[in-house]
Scaffold this active site. Sequence first.
Site, PDB file in Angstrom:
ATOM      1  N   ASP A 138       7.912   1.157  -1.702  1.00 22.26           N
ATOM      2  CA  ASP A 138       7.876   0.478  -0.413  1.00 22.26           C
ATOM      3  C   ASP A 138       8.276  -0.976  -0.629  1.00 22.26           C
ATOM      4  OD1 ASP A 138       6.964   0.473   2.520  1.00 22.26           O
ATOM      5  OD2 ASP A 138       5.847  -1.216   1.671  1.00 22.26           O
ATOM      6  N   GLU A 171      12.917   3.863   1.672  1.00 26.75           N
ATOM      7  CA  GLU A 171      13.164   3.934   3.108  1.00 26.75           C
ATOM      8  C   GLU A 171      14.564   3.452   3.444  1.00 26.75           C
ATOM      9  OE1 GLU A 171       9.401   3.258   5.844  1.00 26.75           O
ATOM     10  OE2 GLU A 171       9.539   1.687   4.340  1.00 26.75           O
ATOM     11  N   CYS A 182      -8.085   3.978   8.538  1.00 24.20           N
ATOM     12  CA  CYS A 182      -7.953   5.231   9.289  1.00 24.20           C
ATOM     13  C   CYS A 182      -9.273   5.516  10.010  1.00 24.20           C
ATOM     14  CB  CYS A 182      -7.588   6.376   8.364  1.00 24.20           C
ATOM     15  SG  CYS A 182      -7.391   7.969   9.215  1.00 24.20           S
ATOM     16  N   CYS A 239     -10.448   9.632   8.972  1.00 24.75           N
ATOM     17  CA  CYS A 239     -11.065   9.987   7.693  1.00 24.75           C
ATOM     18  C   CYS A 239     -11.722   8.798   7.003  1.00 24.75           C
ATOM     19  CB  CYS A 239     -10.037  10.616   6.762  1.00 24.75           C
ATOM     20  SG  CYS A 239      -8.720   9.482   6.256  1.00 24.75           S
ATOM     21  N   ASP A 282       0.962  -1.464   2.326  1.00 22.41           N
ATOM     22  CA  ASP A 282       2.152  -1.202   1.530  1.00 22.41           C
ATOM     23  C   ASP A 282       1.912  -0.054   0.544  1.00 22.41           C
ATOM     24  OD1 ASP A 282       3.451  -3.250   2.831  1.00 22.41           O
ATOM     25  OD2 ASP A 282       2.923  -4.752   1.331  1.00 22.41           O
TER      26      ASP A 282
END
Length: 440
Positions: free
Chosen positions: A214, A307, A379, A382, A389
Amino acid sequence: MVMQAYRFALDPTGRQVGALLRHVGAARVAFNWGLAVVKANLRQREAERSYGVGEDELTPALSWSMYSLRKAWNQAKGEVAPWWAECSKEAYATGLDRLATSLKNFSDSTSGKRKGPRVGFPRFKSKRKSTPSVRFTTGTIRLDGRTHVVLPVLGRIKTHESTRKLARRLEAGTARIMSATLRREAGRWFVSFTVEVEREARTPARPDAVIGVDLGVKTLAVFSDGRPAAQNPQHYDSARQKLRSLSRTVSRRQGPDRRTGRRPSNRWRRADAQRNKVHHQVTALRRDQIHKLTTGLAREYGTIVVEDLNVAGMVKNRRLARAVADAGFGEIRRQLAYKTVWNGGHLEVANRWFPSSKTCSSCGTVKTKLPLRVRTYVCETCGLVLDRDENAALNLAALVKRHVAGSGPETRNGRGADRKTPPRGAGGKETSTSHGTPSR
């Protein structure tokens, strides 16, 4: 067999510098002459149409091919450039070939054959603004020992550094020089040999390993396997204070003025050369760092996932443009593309719209929004708390990890989605992996 470039700095004598300048000037003259002839032909045909002349009776259109332009140049060079015999024929061929390529790119872009941003009609090359360069494809192009190169008409020129790396390949018969390009950058001359090289088949140190990379501004690269992130040294930002001081010095000197024909003073030339030297140092430092990063990744990992970043769009953001340009995202991907081929690896390019930062690497939940200022991914499903990153790098690696490892058919992927589109392409080629938004 691969095409590889070997670039060396030159130390020409004063007389040789004059010969180099004549050759790059000859290339520019041929380019401008050909462009003037093409534009005159287009204007003539347009004027005849305005007079009501039929298409069959118009002045014949001039072909834009390299062959036609060179044939016309050979017929007119005695009047256009009486000094043409002082330079190699390759100098004029360089300018005409660049013109033919520019015209073809314009034509293909206008007709829709060429993808990407629209290409405009070629413009005349300026002696002051254009980068001096000339390319040799025929004649005597070789190395002379470890410290000299031999080029057509120019003869034997001393190099600033040893050419042993290329000389050893030539002596072993595993390389063949195809062309040589001379270029002046930051007041120095460089020669770049385009060489056909026979490279040995290589295998990465970990051929079954998959790593997601990334890229970012604050940290140049974050990896999915937990290895230390590659920090962004921000070479340009480090040199901004020095460049600011040198630019003020240049502005106080008597520089060139095209409107009045004023020539720059010697003090202005020296100050401008010092400023250009800093720019060149920044470029060299950035190139060296990126080469070390990409070479290390290509030699170790069998599959690398990055990416498809919209760099052209990112530099339009005035707050990020300088930092994005200084990071060199496009250069990193370009080098990974060919270095994975050389080392027997595989480069996967995730779809530009794949939400790598917004997706939870543990359960696959996708956030609706994730502002750039939020550097930690949390999140709500979860409870995962992770650097954004690092989370993005894990999602990139999960795209192909099970496919590359050969785990066979599966119904759930590494992010918990109920299905997975297998990546396209096989080892050694840069391919684009098309993935939609993963389901929860």
